[in-house]
Scaffold this active site. Structure first.
Site, PDB file in Angstrom:
ATOM      1  N   ASN A 126       0.819  -1.227   0.000  1.00  0.00           N
ATOM      2  CA  ASN A 126       0.000   0.000   0.000  1.00  0.00           C
ATOM      3  C   ASN A 126       0.851   1.274   0.000  1.00  0.00           C
ATOM      4  O   ASN A 126       0.467   2.291   0.575  1.00  0.00           O
ATOM      5  CB  ASN A 126      -0.959   0.017   1.192  1.00  0.00           C
ATOM      6  CG  ASN A 126      -2.084  -0.995   1.036  1.00  0.00           C
ATOM      7  OD1 ASN A 126      -2.139  -1.724   0.048  1.00  0.00           O
ATOM      8  ND2 ASN A 126      -2.969  -1.054   2.002  1.00  0.00           N
TER       9      ASN A 126
ATOM     10  N   ARG B  75      -4.881 -13.721  -0.008  1.00  0.00           N
ATOM     11  CA  ARG B  75      -6.037 -13.897   0.862  1.00  0.00           C
ATOM     12  C   ARG B  75      -7.044 -14.847   0.223  1.00  0.00           C
ATOM     13  O   ARG B  75      -6.949 -15.150  -0.970  1.00  0.00           O
ATOM     14  CB  ARG B  75      -6.676 -12.540   1.150  1.00  0.00           C
ATOM     15  CG  ARG B  75      -5.830 -11.659   2.054  1.00  0.00           C
ATOM     16  CD  ARG B  75      -6.445 -10.297   2.287  1.00  0.00           C
ATOM     17  NE  ARG B  75      -6.343  -9.432   1.125  1.00  0.00           N
ATOM     18  CZ  ARG B  75      -6.704  -8.136   1.112  1.00  0.00           C
ATOM     19  NH1 ARG B  75      -7.185  -7.586   2.221  1.00  0.00           N
ATOM     20  NH2 ARG B  75      -6.570  -7.416   0.033  1.00  0.00           N
TER      21      ARG B  75
ATOM     22  N   GLN C 114     -11.818  29.774 -53.414  1.00  0.00           N
ATOM     23  CA  GLN C 114     -12.044  28.865 -52.292  1.00  0.00           C
ATOM     24  C   GLN C 114     -11.167  27.617 -52.417  1.00  0.00           C
ATOM     25  O   GLN C 114     -11.105  27.000 -53.476  1.00  0.00           O
ATOM     26  CB  GLN C 114     -13.513  28.457 -52.228  1.00  0.00           C
ATOM     27  CG  GLN C 114     -14.463  29.633 -52.020  1.00  0.00           C
ATOM     28  CD  GLN C 114     -15.034  30.170 -53.316  1.00  0.00           C
ATOM     29  OE1 GLN C 114     -14.318  30.266 -54.321  1.00  0.00           O
ATOM     30  NE2 GLN C 114     -16.314  30.519 -53.297  1.00  0.00           N
TER      31      GLN C 114
ATOM     32  N   TRP D 136     -22.506  33.675 -42.623  1.00  0.00           N
ATOM     33  CA  TRP D 136     -22.786  32.915 -43.843  1.00  0.00           C
ATOM     34  C   TRP D 136     -24.274  32.583 -43.891  1.00  0.00           C
ATOM     35  O   TRP D 136     -24.911  32.603 -44.925  1.00  0.00           O
ATOM     36  CB  TRP D 136     -21.915  31.653 -43.850  1.00  0.00           C
ATOM     37  CG  TRP D 136     -22.037  30.826 -45.101  1.00  0.00           C
ATOM     38  CD1 TRP D 136     -22.530  31.218 -46.310  1.00  0.00           C
ATOM     39  CD2 TRP D 136     -21.652  29.466 -45.252  1.00  0.00           C
ATOM     40  NE1 TRP D 136     -22.471  30.182 -47.211  1.00  0.00           N
ATOM     41  CE2 TRP D 136     -21.928  29.090 -46.586  1.00  0.00           C
ATOM     42  CE3 TRP D 136     -21.087  28.513 -44.394  1.00  0.00           C
ATOM     43  CZ2 TRP D 136     -21.679  27.813 -47.074  1.00  0.00           C
ATOM     44  CZ3 TRP D 136     -20.820  27.246 -44.884  1.00  0.00           C
ATOM     45  CH2 TRP D 136     -21.122  26.903 -46.215  1.00  0.00           C
TER      46      TRP D 136
ATOM     47  N   THR E 237     -16.493  24.170 -53.869  1.00  0.00           N
ATOM     48  CA  THR E 237     -15.676  24.441 -52.673  1.00  0.00           C
ATOM     49  C   THR E 237     -15.495  23.202 -51.809  1.00  0.00           C
ATOM     50  O   THR E 237     -14.399  22.909 -51.324  1.00  0.00           O
ATOM     51  CB  THR E 237     -16.326  25.552 -51.811  1.00  0.00           C
ATOM     52  OG1 THR E 237     -16.436  26.736 -52.593  1.00  0.00           O
ATOM     53  CG2 THR E 237     -15.497  25.839 -50.565  1.00  0.00           C
TER      54      THR E 237
END
Length: 665
Positions: free
Chosen positions: A93, A226, A479, A583, A450
């Site tokens: 641990n 265990r 474009q 746009w 485009t």
């Protein structure tokens, strides 16, 4: 009045001190999360006295002790009496390793030689506890029972090896520098530990797989601990072992083989049809755990898997194997970690590790590790990116990484809608370049030409793109898209997107997209489309006077384009740049905490000859800076957000999706 102010200030300081003192309630958090300067404080020195008391003369510490808790005089006397014993000294641990780190951090701030001595005693304890075969027991001196087994459980041996390696490599991680003799001991100890790891990797039908939480210290075979911890292959402990092996510079062929086989085993044993649901009580503690059948769930691994079949199993304190979690009692079901996602870190790091260490993924392994390399010199799986995309499976359950080595790839690349979960990762942003020169006129397919001009088109959901330059080289010929993203949950990070008009197109029904640490340049409307997109810490560069954004946000969509902590720059000739124009009339674009150069026009926004957009579009800014931020001169139909309004623009709100926090993946 002056006295009253002093009293108020004193109370505030006391309150702050109490708050600071209680910030971390767990001992391990205090060690790792506290600021370096805190270790010079009176509070830290007081805790250090406790840590010194808890250390036994043999050098080790007991586990699960909240050492920051104040001790009574009787407790101090009891601990002094225990120092000469070896009662419960362990590395389980995190014990001993974490206390050594605390002492190192203390010594870095306060040169109390007791801290250095304590650290060195702890180091000697670790070296003394190592078996001749390279392993470590859970407790030392040896404690009867399963505690003598070589212990990988809860990362015990990995923690030790990380301490030993830092000393052996003479790094600056620890502030205390042992003698050359101890350094040499640590180097040999680390080599022995790695050899033990390689020898304990379990072979299943002759094939290397993973590790058990415990291995017999004599035979090295998997061993029980265990009653509910039967010998098995461990999904949790094996992950940290593999990460340790992967962290070794210039790994031996044996290490490379061990890692590759472990990764193959992780891929083979992952569970993608279950999700853990934790039921909490009113106090916030786990009341019950349930495993819920879920399609395409995030991968999990069982803590315990059968040594021969890899099937997950679960045990109560009676030690009887059960096939599902709901078959064991509530005490063990809720009080133990039966599943883990720790191997995800291994699978995430493996592709880069494989390339670095020359372990090219062959055709027979692609299905296992979901990794494809593209290299123009023929050293990868393909020489063209598009060929690698063609080779990826349709709708895979896990990410498929296409790693692109440095080079200029003159090709048009499309990731189709059925190629989801693709990771397109370049070797470096500066030298891994995808380029093409299509433009509107060259395509010549009518008014929508485009959208065919892209250099890279991403149509597949849940994709990510990083460490690349994506360029449209057609120049000022109308474009010409560099990157087109028409998909949902797409992350683009550390990329350069280069073009002129319409550099970056963002679309897709209800699409959410995330751009982080990118450089994006262009001329007119060079960021356009209808997706919801968040840009964080990006540089937005205008080549000439024109418009940065042209959003076409659908009506009713809460967010459009959002720029946070971005820098708006420009070429010298770009003197009149608009933040955006609509746009479509419901366009939404917001700039938050952005630095705006003098190229930004005082009015900021333009309506694109659409008067109705002045009522229906939403353009806003908040807390921006620079010569280009002139809120008083903005068009009167734009907005300056209030502090309350800007709180809505969190990454969680903007990119909210049914897949939780996908943008961090």
């Amino acid at each position: 009045m002056h006295l009253k102010k002093l009293i108020i200030l004193f109370l505030c300081l006391c309150s702050f001190a109490v708050q600071s003192q209680n910030e971390y309630k767990r001992w391990s958090d205090i060690i790792r999360k506290s600021d370096a300067s805190w270790f010079a404080s009176a509070e830290a020195k007081k805790i250090a006295e406790n840590v010194l008391l808890y250390q036994r003369d043999i050098g080790g510490w007991p586990k699960n002790i909240q050492m920051q808790q104040e001790l009574t005089e009787k407790q101090k006397k009891d601990l002094i009496a225990l120092k000469k014993t070896d009662a419960e000294t362990t590395t389980d641990n995190g014990a001993t390793c974490q206390e050594m780190l605390f002492m190192s951090r203390m010594y870095a701030q306060v040169k109390d030689e007791r801290y250095a001595t304590s650290f060195l005693k702890g180091l000697n304890y670790l070296l003394e506890a190592q078996y001749a075969n390279g392993g470590w027991p859970q407790f030392y001196p040896l404690k009867k029972g399963y505690y003598t087994h070589i212990t990988y459980n809860d990362d015990s041996m990995v923690n030790i090896l990380n301490v030993i390696r830092n000393i052996g490599d003479e790094t600056d991680y620890y502030s205390i520098k042992p003698s050359k003799e101890i350094v040499e001991k640590c180097k040999k100890s680390f080599e022995k530990g790695i050899d033990c790891i390689l020898k304990t990797q379990y072979k299943q039908n002759g094939v290397l797989t993973a590790w058990c939480a415990q291995h017999d210290e004599i035979t090295l075979a998997p061993a029980n601990a265990r009653a509910f911890e039967l010998a098995s292959l461990s999904g949790y402990e094996s992950a940290k072992i593999v990460l340790l092996l992967m962290s070794i510079e210039k790994p031996s062929p044996e290490i490379v083989t061990a890692v590759k086989n472990a990764v193959a085993w992780f891929e083979k044993t992952k569970i993608t049809n279950l999700q853990e649901k934790r039921v909490l009580n009113d106090a916030g503690k786990i009341n019950d755990k349930k495993m819920i059948p879920t399609q395409n769930a995030a991968p999990l691994w069982a803590r315990f898997m059968d040594l021969e079949t890899n099937e997950p199993f679960f045990c109560d304190r009676d030690g009887i194997k059960k096939k599902s979690l709901d078959q064991i009692g509530a005490e063990r079901r809720n009080g133990y970690s039966w599943y883990t996602d720790a191997p995800k870190e291994v699978l995430k790091k493996f592709p880069d590790w494989a390339v670095k260490n020359g372990t090219r993924v062959g055709a027979s392994e692609k299905k296992i590790v979901n990794y494809i390399t593209v290299a123009q010199d023929g050293s990868g799986d393909y020489t063209k990116i598009q060929d690698a995309v063609y080779a990826t499976p349709a709708f895979p359950y896990e990410k498929v990484t296409i790693y692109i080595k440095n080079g200029i790839y003159n090709e048009k690349v499309r990731i189709p809608e059925w190629n989801t979960n693709v990771v397109l990762k370049g070797e470096s942003k500066e030298n891994t370049i995808i380029t093409f020169d299509d433009n509107f006129s060259k395509i010549g397919l009518g008014r929508n030409s485009t959208f065919y001009t892209y250099t890279l088109l991403v149509e597949g959901d849940d994709c990510s793109v990083s460490n690349l330059t994506i360029k449209n080289t057609s120049g000022e010929r109308g474009q010409a898209i560099a990157l087109s993203v028409v998909a949902n949950r797409v992350k683009v990070s550390n990329c350069k997107l280069l073009g002129n008009q319409d550099t970056l197109y963002l679309s897709g029904k209800d699409a959410k997209q995330y751009f982080k640490d990118c450089y994006i340049e262009g001329t007119t409307d060079f960021i356009f489309g209808g997706a919801t997109a968040l840009f964080e810490n990006c540089t937005i560069h205008s080549i000439k006077s024109s418009y940065i954004t042209a959003a076409s946000t659908p009506e009713g969509t809460p967010f459009g384009f959002v720029f946070k902590d971005c820098k708006l720059t420009a070429n010298p000739e770009a003197k009149d740049v608009y933040l955006g124009r609509p746009w479509r009339i419901y366009a939404k674009t917001v700039f938050i905490n952005c630095e705006m150069g003098k190229q930004i026009k005082p009015e900021g926004w333009e309506n694109w000859s659409k008067p109705e957009a002045e009522k229906k579009a939403f353009y806003a800014e908040y807390n921006c800076s620079g010569e280009g931020f002139q809120p008083s001169k903005r068009v009167n139909w734009s907005h300056q957000l209030s502090k309350k309004e800007v709180a809505q623009y969190s990454i969680e709100n903007i990119l909210k999706d049914k897949i939780a926090k996908w943008y961090f993946l």
